[in-house]
Each structure stands twice: as C-alpha cells, then as structure tokens.
Design a protein around this motif. Structure first.
Motif, mmCIF file in Angstrom:
data_model
loop_
_atom_site.group_PDB
_atom_site.id
_atom_site.type_symbol
_atom_site.label_atom_id
_atom_site.label_comp_id
_atom_site.label_asym_id
_atom_site.label_seq_id
_atom_site.Cartn_x
_atom_site.Cartn_y
_atom_site.Cartn_z
ATOM 1 N N ARG A 3 0.847 -1.192 0.000
ATOM 2 C CA ARG A 3 0.000 0.000 0.000
ATOM 3 C C ARG A 3 0.883 1.243 0.000
ATOM 4 O O ARG A 3 1.936 1.263 0.621
ATOM 5 C CB ARG A 3 -0.893 -0.005 1.230
ATOM 6 N N ILE A 4 0.403 2.263 -0.694
ATOM 7 C CA ILE A 4 1.091 3.550 -0.690
ATOM 8 C C ILE A 4 0.118 4.594 -0.181
ATOM 9 O O ILE A 4 -0.960 4.791 -0.744
ATOM 10 C CB ILE A 4 1.610 3.933 -2.083
ATOM 11 N N PHE A 5 0.494 5.235 0.916
ATOM 12 C CA PHE A 5 -0.280 6.333 1.481
ATOM 13 C C PHE A 5 0.283 7.612 0.874
ATOM 14 O O PHE A 5 1.481 7.889 0.998
ATOM 15 C CB PHE A 5 -0.129 6.354 3.012
ATOM 16 N N HIS A 6 -0.577 8.360 0.212
ATOM 17 C CA HIS A 6 -0.128 9.553 -0.504
ATOM 18 C C HIS A 6 -1.210 10.616 -0.453
ATOM 19 O O HIS A 6 -2.295 10.397 0.085
ATOM 20 C CB HIS A 6 0.203 9.206 -1.959
ATOM 21 N N LEU A 7 -0.904 11.753 -1.033
ATOM 22 C CA LEU A 7 -1.863 12.846 -1.149
ATOM 23 C C LEU A 7 -1.995 13.151 -2.633
ATOM 24 O O LEU A 7 -1.015 13.540 -3.275
ATOM 25 C CB LEU A 7 -1.355 14.060 -0.364
ATOM 26 N N SER A 8 -3.179 12.948 -3.189
ATOM 27 C CA SER A 8 -3.358 13.085 -4.640
ATOM 28 C C SER A 8 -3.170 14.520 -5.130
ATOM 29 O O SER A 8 -2.883 14.741 -6.299
ATOM 30 C CB SER A 8 -4.732 12.570 -5.062
ATOM 31 N N SER A 9 -3.295 15.492 -4.251
ATOM 32 C CA SER A 9 -3.120 16.885 -4.652
ATOM 33 C C SER A 9 -1.669 17.357 -4.517
ATOM 34 O O SER A 9 -1.351 18.491 -4.846
ATOM 35 C CB SER A 9 -4.028 17.790 -3.821
ATOM 36 N N ASP A 11 2.067 17.525 -5.679
ATOM 37 C CA ASP A 11 2.855 17.320 -6.892
ATOM 38 C C ASP A 11 4.033 16.375 -6.659
ATOM 39 O O ASP A 11 4.381 15.590 -7.538
ATOM 40 C CB ASP A 11 3.367 18.662 -7.434
ATOM 41 N N THR A 12 4.635 16.444 -5.480
ATOM 42 C CA THR A 12 5.748 15.546 -5.173
ATOM 43 C C THR A 12 5.274 14.099 -5.144
ATOM 44 O O THR A 12 5.927 13.213 -5.701
ATOM 45 C CB THR A 12 6.405 15.934 -3.824
ATOM 46 N N CYS A 13 4.129 13.851 -4.506
ATOM 47 C CA CYS A 13 3.577 12.485 -4.474
ATOM 48 C C CYS A 13 3.255 11.998 -5.884
ATOM 49 O O CYS A 13 3.541 10.846 -6.229
ATOM 50 C CB CYS A 13 2.328 12.424 -3.594
ATOM 51 N N LYS A 14 2.678 12.863 -6.710
ATOM 52 C CA LYS A 14 2.347 12.490 -8.084
ATOM 53 C C LYS A 14 3.613 12.093 -8.841
ATOM 54 O O LYS A 14 3.634 11.086 -9.550
ATOM 55 C CB LYS A 14 1.674 13.655 -8.813
ATOM 56 N N GLY A 102 8.604 9.094 3.384
ATOM 57 C CA GLY A 102 9.075 10.391 2.918
ATOM 58 C C GLY A 102 9.496 10.399 1.470
ATOM 59 O O GLY A 102 9.370 9.409 0.760
ATOM 60 N N ASN A 103 10.003 11.560 1.049
ATOM 61 C CA ASN A 103 10.265 11.759 -0.370
ATOM 62 C C ASN A 103 11.725 12.040 -0.705
ATOM 63 O O ASN A 103 12.021 12.543 -1.771
ATOM 64 C CB ASN A 103 9.379 12.887 -0.902
ATOM 65 N N SER A 104 12.632 11.686 0.195
ATOM 66 C CA SER A 104 14.046 11.903 -0.127
ATOM 67 C C SER A 104 14.443 10.998 -1.293
ATOM 68 O O SER A 104 13.886 9.917 -1.477
ATOM 69 C CB SER A 104 14.936 11.631 1.081
#
Length: 117
Positions: A3-9, A11-14, A102-104
C-alpha cells in the motif's frame, strides 16, 4: 500488504508515483479522502519503530500550532497523525516487511529497487 499512502493533490507524491511505475498489486490510499485508521498507523509503526519517524515537521499546522516549541511524546505524534492527515510524512510505502517514509531521493531509490526486485 502493498500500500502507498499519498496525497493526490501533492505534486511531489504524483511525481514519485509516476517514477515508481508499474505498481502492480499496490493499493493507493489518498489520505485526504480516505483517512488513516489506527490499525494502519500501528502497522506502519511496527515497521518504522516510532510515530515520530512518520511525523512531518514540514506541515503547515506544525508551524501554526507552534508544535516545535513543545516536547511532543510518541502519544502526541500518534494523536496528531490520526487527527490531521497533513501530519503524516508522505508518501509512505508499505510492503509486507518493509516501509519507506518520505520523499528523499535515497528513500525513493530504495523503494523503487525493492518494488522492482
């Protein structure tokens, strides 16, 4: 579970989701529209070791509430993450026995390697 927990809004997650493709067998959970459950949070902590490791100190509310001036406990981190989705460091990638938070660049590179191995 994958599973990936993300925020669709976000841009980094996208960008990261696009970079990780293909994501066969993964469930994507937009944490804004589908709140994190206490059980899901417990599963994350079991792999990460602490609530603090999942907590985003970059969240706007962290600054607004002046939380950096407080001595937050693990109980506080847990309550804040469950209260407001913005306190979860994102994305969080869960794969059976591994978690990537995180997004590193190094975190995403390790996740990509694990996903495609």
């Amino acid at each position: 579970m994958k599973r990936i927990f993300h925020l669709s809004s976000c841009d980094t997650c996208k960008r990261i989701l696009k970079e990780l493709q293909p994501l066969e067998d993964f469930e994507l959970q937009d944490i804004k529209t589908e709140a994190i459950t206490p059980e899901q949070l417990e599963a994350m902590v079991a792999l990460s070791g602490s609530y603090e490791s999942l907590f985003s100190k970059r969240a706007r509310l962290y600054q607004e509430r002046k939380l950096k001036d407080q001595n937050l406990t693990e109980t506080d981190y847990k309550a804040l993450i469950l209260e407001q989705y913005t306190f979860l460091k994102r994305p969080v990638i869960l794969m059976e026995d591994a978690i990537f938070i995180g997004n590193s660049k190094s975190t995403i590179a390790k996740a990509k390697e694990k996903i495609h191995s």
